[in-house]
Design an enzyme around this catalytic site. Structure first.
Site, PDB file in Angstrom:
ATOM      1  N   GLY A  93      21.027  38.151  29.492  1.00  0.00           N
ATOM      2  CA  GLY A  93      21.712  36.942  30.364  1.00  0.00           C
ATOM      3  C   GLY A  93      22.544  37.535  31.460  1.00  0.00           C
ATOM      4  N   ARG A  94      23.391  36.587  31.900  1.00  0.00           N
ATOM      5  CA  ARG A  94      24.494  36.748  32.879  1.00  0.00           C
ATOM      6  C   ARG A  94      25.486  37.494  32.327  1.00  0.00           C
ATOM      7  NH1 ARG A  94      24.924  31.436  35.814  1.00  0.00           N
ATOM      8  NH2 ARG A  94      26.810  32.448  36.707  1.00  0.00           N
ATOM      9  N   GLU A  97      27.065  41.084  33.075  1.00  0.00           N
ATOM     10  CA  GLU A  97      27.498  41.466  34.621  1.00  0.00           C
ATOM     11  C   GLU A  97      28.893  41.567  34.630  1.00  0.00           C
ATOM     12  OE1 GLU A  97      25.709  39.753  38.560  1.00  0.00           O
ATOM     13  OE2 GLU A  97      27.009  38.320  37.646  1.00  0.00           O
ATOM     14  N   CYS A 123      17.152  43.158  27.860  1.00  0.00           N
ATOM     15  CA  CYS A 123      17.177  42.459  29.236  1.00  0.00           C
ATOM     16  C   CYS A 123      18.221  43.059  29.803  1.00  0.00           C
ATOM     17  CB  CYS A 123      17.147  41.115  28.947  1.00  0.00           C
ATOM     18  SG  CYS A 123      16.764  40.181  30.388  1.00  0.00           S
ATOM     19  N   HIS A 124      19.234  42.350  30.353  1.00  0.00           N
ATOM     20  CA  HIS A 124      20.399  42.843  31.247  1.00  0.00           C
ATOM     21  C   HIS A 124      21.473  43.281  30.296  1.00  0.00           C
ATOM     22  CE1 HIS A 124      18.412  40.081  34.131  1.00  0.00           C
ATOM     23  NE2 HIS A 124      19.157  40.856  34.966  1.00  0.00           N
ATOM     24  N   TYR A 144      15.374  44.785  31.653  1.00  0.00           N
ATOM     25  CA  TYR A 144      14.770  43.747  32.783  1.00  0.00           C
ATOM     26  C   TYR A 144      14.647  44.465  33.822  1.00  0.00           C
ATOM     27  CZ  TYR A 144      13.785  39.769  35.659  1.00  0.00           C
ATOM     28  OH  TYR A 144      12.968  39.054  36.410  1.00  0.00           O
TER      29      TYR A 144
END
Length: 209
Positions: A93-94, A97, A123-124, A144
């Protein structure tokens, strides 16, 4: 009926706008097979929530994003001692980050890397590993696809996804990585093997009278 053995203490690293499936599915599934899972987020305490986001693959050039659920944390980040945990899970997800800008988060992740403890990343989540010095150097991983440049710059051998992009899973020693949430069955199954978790299925016997 299933019999479970070898329960571990697992830390799950959360943050606001973590991917909805990628936090909830491992959180519930790992507990289902007898592990203790503590979900934490920097600057938040047990009982607080993070906001999740639903990432989907709908034919656009990148994923779409929609509001998800509130996810309740069950442990306080500041009270966590990484040495008391056997394994780490980093959802995508975000959240990764911004979490990678937090020194305490990087220190925590570094402990699991240097100790070679079982670590599952999806993923992320690879963005967090890429931000930890040496964590991806020489490691074979997937993530990802948009995270490939960061992983490669951090020294990883990146496994590109095939036509089933989100379903790619790579195991490198105690590190289990996956491209996205459609890989959950294979990702979690591989992580259970790394954890040494055994699931035994016993056939139910019926007596006819």
């Amino acid at each position: 009926m299933g019999t479970f053995s070898g329960g571990k203490r697992i830390l799950l690293l959360a943050g606001d706008y973590v991917e909805d499936y990628e936090i909830m599915v491992p959180f519930q599934a790992l507990q289902m097979v007898g592990h203790v899972v503590h979900a934490v987020c920097p600057d938040k305490s047990r009982g607080d929530s993070v906001i999740t986001a639903v990432h989907d693959f709908e034919g656009a050039q990148t994923y779409s994003e929609k509001p998800g659920h509130k996810f309740a944390l069950n442990e306080t980040f500041d009270s966590v001692d990484a040495k008391t945990y056997d394994a780490l899970v980093i959802p995508g997800g975000r959240a990764p980050e911004y979490l990678r800008r937090n020194a305490a988060v990087l220190e925590l992740v570094s402990h699991f890397v240097k100790s070679d403890k079982p670590t599952a990343v999806i993923c992320h989540g690879a963005q967090l590993l890429a931000a930890v010095d040496g964590a991806l150097k020489g490691r074979r991983v997937t993530a990802y696809p948009a995270c490939k440049p960061e992983a490669v710059l951090a020294g990883a051998e990146f496994v590109d996804a095939d036509d089933n992009i989100p379903e790619t899973v790579v195991v490198d020693g105690n590190l289990v990585t996956a491209a996205a949430w459609p890989a959950h069955p294979a990702w979690l199954a591989a992580f259970l093997v790394v954890l040494g978790t055994k699931v035994v299925h016993e056939s139910a016997q019926k007596t006819l009278r």
